[in-house]
Design an enzyme around this catalytic site. Structure first.
Site, mmCIF file in Angstrom:
data_model
loop_
_atom_site.group_PDB
_atom_site.id
_atom_site.type_symbol
_atom_site.label_atom_id
_atom_site.label_comp_id
_atom_site.label_asym_id
_atom_site.label_seq_id
_atom_site.Cartn_x
_atom_site.Cartn_y
_atom_site.Cartn_z
ATOM 1 N N ALA A 78 0.844 -1.186 0.000
ATOM 2 C CA ALA A 78 0.000 0.000 0.000
ATOM 3 C C ALA A 78 0.883 1.242 0.000
ATOM 4 O O ALA A 78 1.583 1.516 0.981
ATOM 5 C CB ALA A 78 -0.901 0.006 1.234
ATOM 6 N N PHE A 98 -3.127 8.080 -0.577
ATOM 7 C CA PHE A 98 -2.976 6.729 -0.023
ATOM 8 C C PHE A 98 -3.857 5.741 -0.774
ATOM 9 O O PHE A 98 -5.008 6.042 -1.100
ATOM 10 C CB PHE A 98 -3.355 6.755 1.463
ATOM 11 C CG PHE A 98 -3.526 5.399 2.090
ATOM 12 C CD1 PHE A 98 -2.475 4.491 2.133
ATOM 13 C CD2 PHE A 98 -4.744 5.026 2.644
ATOM 14 C CE1 PHE A 98 -2.643 3.237 2.718
ATOM 15 C CE2 PHE A 98 -4.915 3.785 3.233
ATOM 16 C CZ PHE A 98 -3.855 2.883 3.269
ATOM 17 N N HIS A 99 -3.300 4.551 -1.046
ATOM 18 C CA HIS A 99 -4.048 3.457 -1.655
ATOM 19 C C HIS A 99 -3.964 2.251 -0.730
ATOM 20 O O HIS A 99 -2.897 1.667 -0.550
ATOM 21 C CB HIS A 99 -3.473 3.110 -3.029
ATOM 22 C CG HIS A 99 -4.339 2.160 -3.818
ATOM 23 N ND1 HIS A 99 -4.778 0.953 -3.335
ATOM 24 C CD2 HIS A 99 -4.847 2.264 -5.079
ATOM 25 C CE1 HIS A 99 -5.515 0.349 -4.252
ATOM 26 N NE2 HIS A 99 -5.579 1.121 -5.315
ATOM 27 N N SER A 100 -5.089 1.862 -0.137
ATOM 28 C CA SER A 100 -5.123 0.730 0.780
ATOM 29 C C SER A 100 -5.031 -0.588 0.016
ATOM 30 O O SER A 100 -5.238 -0.644 -1.196
ATOM 31 C CB SER A 100 -6.418 0.772 1.594
ATOM 32 O OG SER A 100 -6.559 -0.389 2.377
#
Length: 961
Positions: free
Chosen positions: A798, A817-819
Site C-alpha cells: 500500500a 494513499f491506496h489501501s
C-alpha cells in the site's frame, strides 16, 4: 605564390534572383504557416474580437493569427527570422543595382529599406500581448516606411518594362487596399458592426500578400547579378590545412579517422535513415504489445487468457525449418512490410481483442524479420554492423519520441488523432522506408561478402541465446523510456536527484555514447572487467536512491548499449532459429517475472517472487554474463588485453569502420540534438497559480486513473487533463498511476498532466517499490514529501505520499494513499493504524485523498476518522462509498462533489473544496445561492454534464456553512 585579391579562386556563384526567391518563400511561409496552424488549433479563438465571435466573425485578422497564440506565433517568428537574411541582402543588391555616382536617392531608399526591415523585426517579436504600445509603434513605423520604399523603388526601377509594369500594378493595389481597410476598421471599432472585422481581415491579408509580392519583382532585376565567393588565399585549393584535415591526419590510423575521412553519399545516407526507421518501428510495436495485453487482466481482475500474446516474439523458431528459412531470409523486407502493416495500422481496429491480435501478428513478423535479416547479413561484417546499429538507434529514436510526447509513443496503437497520435505520419514514413529497402535489395543480392566473421562459432548456442534474453529485457525494461530509471531513484521533495525533464536527455545521451564505445572499442566491452563495472552500476541503481542510484543507472546504460553490437554479432554465429527463439522465450519469462514481483496477489506462485526486483536485476545481469562468456569464447584473445595499449581495444580493419558507419553516427548526433531540444522546450516554468487565489481556496480531488488506459483501450491523458482543468483542481491525488513496467508501456502519465495543467508533481514510490502507484499534483509548491510503504504482510503493498504544500503562505499536509485489497483484512487493519498515526503526528491542517476499501462508519473507517488521526470525513452522510474518501482537519470545508467517470476509467472523481486560514464551519448544508462564486463547483457538470461527466449520487454538489 598566393593569388592577388581580385584573382582568387571562385568557390561559389549564387544567382542574384535566388536571394529574392528565398525572401519570398520565407515571408509567405511565415504568414501562411501561421495561418494554417492557427486555423487548425485555435480557429474560434483567433476569429473572436472584443465585440463578436464565431459565427458572426469567421476569418482571422493577421495580427490575431501571428501574435496572439502559441505555436502559430512561433511559426511566424521562426520564418521571419529566416527571412531577415535574404531581406537585408535584397536591400543591398537593389542599392548596388540602382546606385549611381553623385546620386543621393539610392542611399535614402536603401536606408529606408534597412529601417523598414528592423521595424518588421520589432512588431514581429514584440507582440501586442507583450507590449501593445511598442508593437503599435513598430507596426506604424513599418507602414509609414512602406510609402517611401515603394515610391523609391518605382523611381529607381531599371528600364525594364516588365518590372515597371508589375511594380505599378502592385503598388496601386497596395495603396488602393488601404481605403476599404480603414473604412471597415472604423465600422468595426467605432460602429461595432457585426462582420465588419472579417471583411477588414480580408483586406489586411491582401496587404500582406501585395507587400511581399512587390519585393518579389526584384527577382527580374537581379537576373543580371551573380554573387561570387572567392578564395583569395588558396585555402579552398588545399594550400592551407583545415582543422578537420589536421585532425584526420593525426587520427587516420584510428577508428574515428577511418570513419570520417571518406566521401559522403546521399543514397547511402537514405539507406541508413530507412534502416533506423525500420528499427524505430520494430521497437514501437514491441513496446506497445504489453500495453494491449495489460488491458485485459485489468478488466478481468486476474488472468484473462490474452496474456498468451506475449509469446508473439518467439517466431524466429521458424528459421529452424530449412524451406521456411530460405523463404523468410530471401524475403526479409517483405516480412518487415507485414510487420508495419499489421502493427502500425492496428490503430484503425476499434475492438480491443482484434487490435491486440493485429499488433501480435505485427510483432511476430517483426521478430522473424529481425532474426532473418541478421542471418542474411552475418557473412558481411559491414552489413551486419549496419543492421545492429539501425536496430539500436531505433531504440534510441523510440525513447526520444516518448521523451517528446510525454512518455507515449505517437505511433502506438493506443494513440489516435484525438489523443495526440501521429499514426498516419508513422505509416507514411514506414512506407517510404520499406520502399527504400526494396530499392536496395538488388544491390545486396549482387554484392559479395566484404568480410566474413571468421571461423565457426565455438561453445553452446544456448549461452548466446541467454545473453540475448538479458539484453532484450534490459534494453526494454530500463531504456525504452528515458524516465524509467530516474523514477527508480526518485524520493520526493526537496529534489535530491535527477528529474525526468531535463535529465531524461542525459540518459539518452549516455545511450548514444555507449553505442559509440561499442563500435570503436568492442574489445574493451568484451571483458569481464567491463561486465563487473556494469554489474556494480546495476547494484547501485537497485540499492540506492537520488544521484547515487542514477550514477549507477548511467554506468549500466552505457554498458548495455555498448554491449549490444558484441552480443548480437556473436549470436549470429549460431543457428538463428534456436538462438533467437531461446533469447525471446527467456525474455518473455523475464517480462512476466518483473510484473509478478508486484502482481503477486493475482498470479499462481506470485508470493515466491514478491517484492524481488533485486532478483530480477540479478537474473538480468547473469543472463547477459552468459552472452559475454560466449562472446569471449569466440574471441579468446580479447580477455587478455593489455589495458595500457589503446589500439588493442580498437576493432581490426573493417570496411564497416568507414563511410557506412559515419551515416549512423550522423543520425545518432541528430537524434541527440533533438533530445536536447525536447529537454529545453519541456523544461517546466514553475510559475503556477491556483484557480481562486483571492479566496484562498484549495480544490482537492482523488481519482483512480486505471493506468491511463480508458475503457476502449485508448490512452486517456488528454481526456484526464480536460476533466481536471474543468473541475479547477488545485490538488489531486492519483492512484493506480505507476506505469513504469513493460506490461504498462514504461509510461509516466504525471509528466503530461503536470506540464499541461501547470502543477508540481510527486510521482510517489517508484517502480522498484512494488506498488500500483500513488501520485500527487499540486498548484501549490511542494515543500517536502516522503514516501511510505504501509504494512502489508500478506497482500499487495500500500503506497502513501505525505506531502507538505505551501498554500497561500500556510503549510498544509496532503496525504495520498491506496489501501490494500479487500481479500486481506489484516493488512488493511495494520495500514489504517499506520496512517492514523502518521496523520495524527502533525498539527498542521491536512487533507487525505485516499482509497480505503471500507464502508462509512464501519470497521477501519473509525481508525481513519478518529481522535488519533484528528481527521474528519468530508461528508459523513455519504453512505454510498467503498473505495475513495476525502478526509480533512484544520481547514474550513465548503463543498463536496462526485463526478461520474465517463469512459476514462473505472472509478469516479471525488472533489472537495476547502478554505485556508479560516476556522472549521458549522457543517450545515446550505444552498448554492448562499455560496460565493469562487467557492462554487462548475455548472458545466450539472444535468447531463459533458462527455459522460456529470454530478451523480447527489445529482449536484453539496455545500457547507
Amino acid at each position: 605564390m598566393q593569388p592577388k585579391h581580385r584573382d582568387g579562386d571562385v568557390v561559389a556563384v549564387i544567382p542574384g534572383q535566388w536571394i529574392t526567391h528565398a525572401h519570398t518563400i520565407a515571408a509567405y511561409a511565415a504568414f501562411i504557416g501561421a495561418f494554417i496552424v492557427g486555423v487548425n488549433l485555435h480557429y474560434h479563438k483567433i476569429v473572436e474580437n472584443e465585440h463578436f465571435g464565431y459565427p458572426i466573425e469567421w476569418f482571422p485578422s493577421v495580427s490575431a493569427t501571428i501574435g496572439d497564440r502559441y505555436p502559430e506565433r512561433s511559426v511566424f517568428q521562426v520564418f521571419i527570422a529566416i527571412c531577415s537574411g535574404p531581406r537585408f541582402l535584397l536591400v543591398f543588391l537593389f542599392y548596388c543595382l540602382v546606385n549611381r555616382p553623385g546620386q543621393t536617392l539610392p542611399k535614402i531608399v536603401a536606408g529606408v529599406g534597412v529601417f523598414r526591415t528592423l521595424t518588421c523585426g520589432g512588431w514581429t517579436y514584440v507582440t501586442s500581448t507583450d507590449d501593445h504600445n511598442w508593437h503599435d509603434i513598430f507596426m506604424i513605423s513599418y507602414l509609414v516606411a512602406t510609402l517611401p520604399w515603394t515610391l523609391g523603388c518605382l523611381a529607381l526601377s531599371p528600364p525594364n518594362p516588365t518590372t515597371i509594369r508589375y511594380r505599378k500594378y502592385l503598388a496601386g493595389a497596395f495603396f488602393g487596399t488601404l481605403v476599404p481597410l480603414i473604412y471597415f476598421f472604423i465600422q468595426h471599432k467605432v460602429h461595432r458592426k457585426p462582420g465588419a472585422y472579417t471583411i477588414y481581415a480580408f483586406f489586411e491579408w491582401t496587404l500582406v500578400l501585395l507587400d511581399v509580392a512587390f519585393d518579389a519583382v526584384t527577382a527580374l532585376d537581379f537576373q543580371t547579378f551573380d554573387i561570387v565567393v572567392k578564395d583569395v588565399k588558396g585555402l579552398a585549393r588545399g594550400d592551407k590545412k583545415r582543422v578537420q584535415d589536421s585532425f584526420l591526419e593525426n587520427e587516420k590510423d584510428k577508428p574515428v579517422g577511418q570513419v570520417f575521412n571518406t566521401r559522403f553519399d546521399w543514397q547511402e545516407m537514405l539507406d541508413a535513415v530507412a534502416d533506423v526507421y525500420i528499427g524505430f518501428t520494430f521497437w514501437s510495436i514491441l513496446t506497445s504489445l504489453g500495453l494491449l495485453v495489460w488491458y485485459f487482466p485489468l478488466w478481468h481482475m486476474g488472468i484473462s487468457g490474452y496474456e498468451v500474446a506475449v509469446m508473439s516474439t518467439i517466431s524466429p523458431f521458424l528459421l529452424e525449418i530449412p524451406p521456411l528459412k530460405r523463404l523468410i531470409v530471401g524475403n526479409s523486407t517483405t516480412v518487415y512490410a507485414t510487420m508495419g502493416a499489421a502493427g502500425l495500422l492496428s490503430y484503425l481496429v476499434k475492438t480491443p481483442e482484434n487490435r491486440l491480435g493485429s499488433v501480435s501478428f505485427g510483432l511476430w513478423q517483426g521478430c522473424l524479420a529481425f532474426a532473418s535479416t541478421l542471418q542474411r547479413d552475418r557473412s558481411d561484417a559491414a552489413r551486419l554492423e549496419a543492421r545492429i546499429n539501425a536496430w539500436l538507434i531505433g531504440l534510441i529514436a523510440s525513447s526520444i519520441a516518448k521523451f517528446a510526447f510525454w512518455t507515449n509513443n505517437p505511433i502506438w496503437p493506443i494513440m489516435n488523432e484525438q489523443n495526440g497520435g501521429w499514426n498516419k505520419t508513422g505509416v507514411a514514413l514506414f512506407t517510404l522506408a520499406i520502399a527504400r529497402l526494396y530499392m536496395r535489395n538488388s544491390q545486396i543480392a549482387s554484392n559479395g561478402a566484404a568480410q566474413s566473421l571468421g571461423k565457426p562459432a565455438q561453445g553452446s548456442s544456448a549461452l548466446a541465446g541467454l545473453g540475448l534474453a538479458g539484453l532484450f529485457f534490459a534494453l526494454h525494461s530500463l531504456l525504452s523510456d528515458s524516465s524509467t530509471m530516474i523514477l527508480w531513484v526518485w524520493e520526493g521533495f526537496p529534489v535530491r536527484g535527477p528529474l525526468a525533464v531535463p535529465h531524461g536527455a542525459v540518459t539518452i545521451a549516455t545511450m548514444g555514447l555507449g553505442l559509440l564505445v561499442g563500435l570503436f572499442y568492442p574489445n574493451l566491452i568484451r571483458t569481464w572487467t567491463a561486465f563487473g563495472v556494469a554489474s556494480l552500476g546495476a547494484a547501485f541503481l537497485t540499492g540506492f536512491s537520488n544521484w547515487t542510484g542514477y550514477y549507477g543507472a548511467l554506468v549500466l546504460t552505457l554498458y548495455l548499449t555498448a554491449a549490444t553490437p558484441m552480443l548480437l554479432s556473436n549470436a549470429t554465429r549460431f543457428p538463428p532459429g534456436r538462438t533467437f527463439f531461446l533469447g525471446f522465450m527467456v525474455y518473455n519469462v523475464m517480462v512476466l517475472f518483473h510484473v509478478w514481483v508486484v502482481a503477486y496477489a493475482f498470479v499462481p506462485g506470485g508470493p515466491l517472487v514478491r517484492e524481488h526486483t533485486d532478483w530480477v536485476m540479478a537474473t538480468t545481469m547473469l543472463l547477459i554474463g552468459c552472452g559475454v562468456f560466449s562472446a569471449i569464447q569466440n574471441n579468446p584473445t580479447s580477455s587478455n588485453l593489455n589495458s595500457s595499449n589503446e589500439k588493442a581495444y580498437s576493432p581490426p580493419p573493417n570496411p564497416a569502420a568507414r563511410r557506412q558507419r559515419s551515416y549512423y553516427i550522423y543520425i545518432l548526433l541528430t537524434l541527440q540534438l533533438l533530445s536536447m531540444s525536447v529537454a529545453y522546450l519541456r523544461f517546466p516554468s514553475y510559475n503556477y497559480e491556483p484557480y481562486h487565489k483571492d479566496s484562498k481556496v484549495i480544490t482537492a480531488g482523488i481519482w483512480t486513473i486505471h493506468f491511463s488506459i480508458d475503457n476502449d483501450m485508448w490512452s486517456s491523458e488528454r481526456r484526464m487533463v480536460s476533466l481536471i482543468r474543468e473541475t479547477e483542481l488545485d490538488v489531486v491525488g492519483l492512484l493506480e498511476s505507476d506505469l513504469q513496467r513493460i506490461i504498462m508501456g514504461n509510461r509516466d502519465t504525471t509528466q503530461y498532466l503536470a506540464e499541461e495543467l501547470g502543477m508540481w508533481v510527486d510521482y510517489g514510490p517508484g517502480p522498484n517499490k512494488h506498488t500500483w502507484g500513488a501520485a500527487l499534483l499540486s498548484k501549490f509548491p511542494i515543500v517536502n514529501s516522503t514516501h511510505h510503504l504501509l504494512p502489508s504482510p500478506v497482500g499487495e503493498l500500500a503506497p502513501a505520499i505525505h506531502a507538505v504544500i505551501d498554500a497561500y503562505g500556510e503549510l498544509v499536509d496532503v496525504y495520498v494513499f491506496h489501501s490494500g485489497q479487500e481479500e486481506d483484512p489484516e493488512d488493511r487493519r495494520l495500514q489504517s493504524e499506520y496512517l492514523a498515526n502518521l496523520m495524527g503526528s502533525s498539527n498542521r491542517p491536512a487533507i487525505l485523498l485516499s482509497y480505503l476499501v471500507v464502508k462509512p462508519g464501519e470497521g477501519n473507517y473509525n481508525t481513519y476518522v478518529s481522535e488519533k488521526s484528528g481527521m474528519k470525513d468530508i461528508d459523513a452522510s455519504d453512505w454510498d462509498r467503498w473505495c475513495e474518501y476525502i478526509l480533512y482537519k484544520g481547514l474550513r470545508r465548503t463543498g463536496y462533489a462526485r463526478l461520474s467517470r465517463g469512459t476514462i476509467t473505472d472509478t469516479e472523481l471525488q472533489v472537495g473544496k476547502f478554505v485556508v486560514g479560516q476556522e472549521e464551519g458549522t457543517g450545515v448544508n446550505i444552498g448554492e445561492e448562499l455560496v460565493p462564486d469562487d467557492l462554487r463547483f462548475p455548472a458545466l457538470f450539472k444535468g447531463e454534464g459533458v462527455r459522460g461527466h456529470r454530478y451523480h449520487v447527489f445529482d449536484e454538489p453539496r455545500y457547507f456553512a
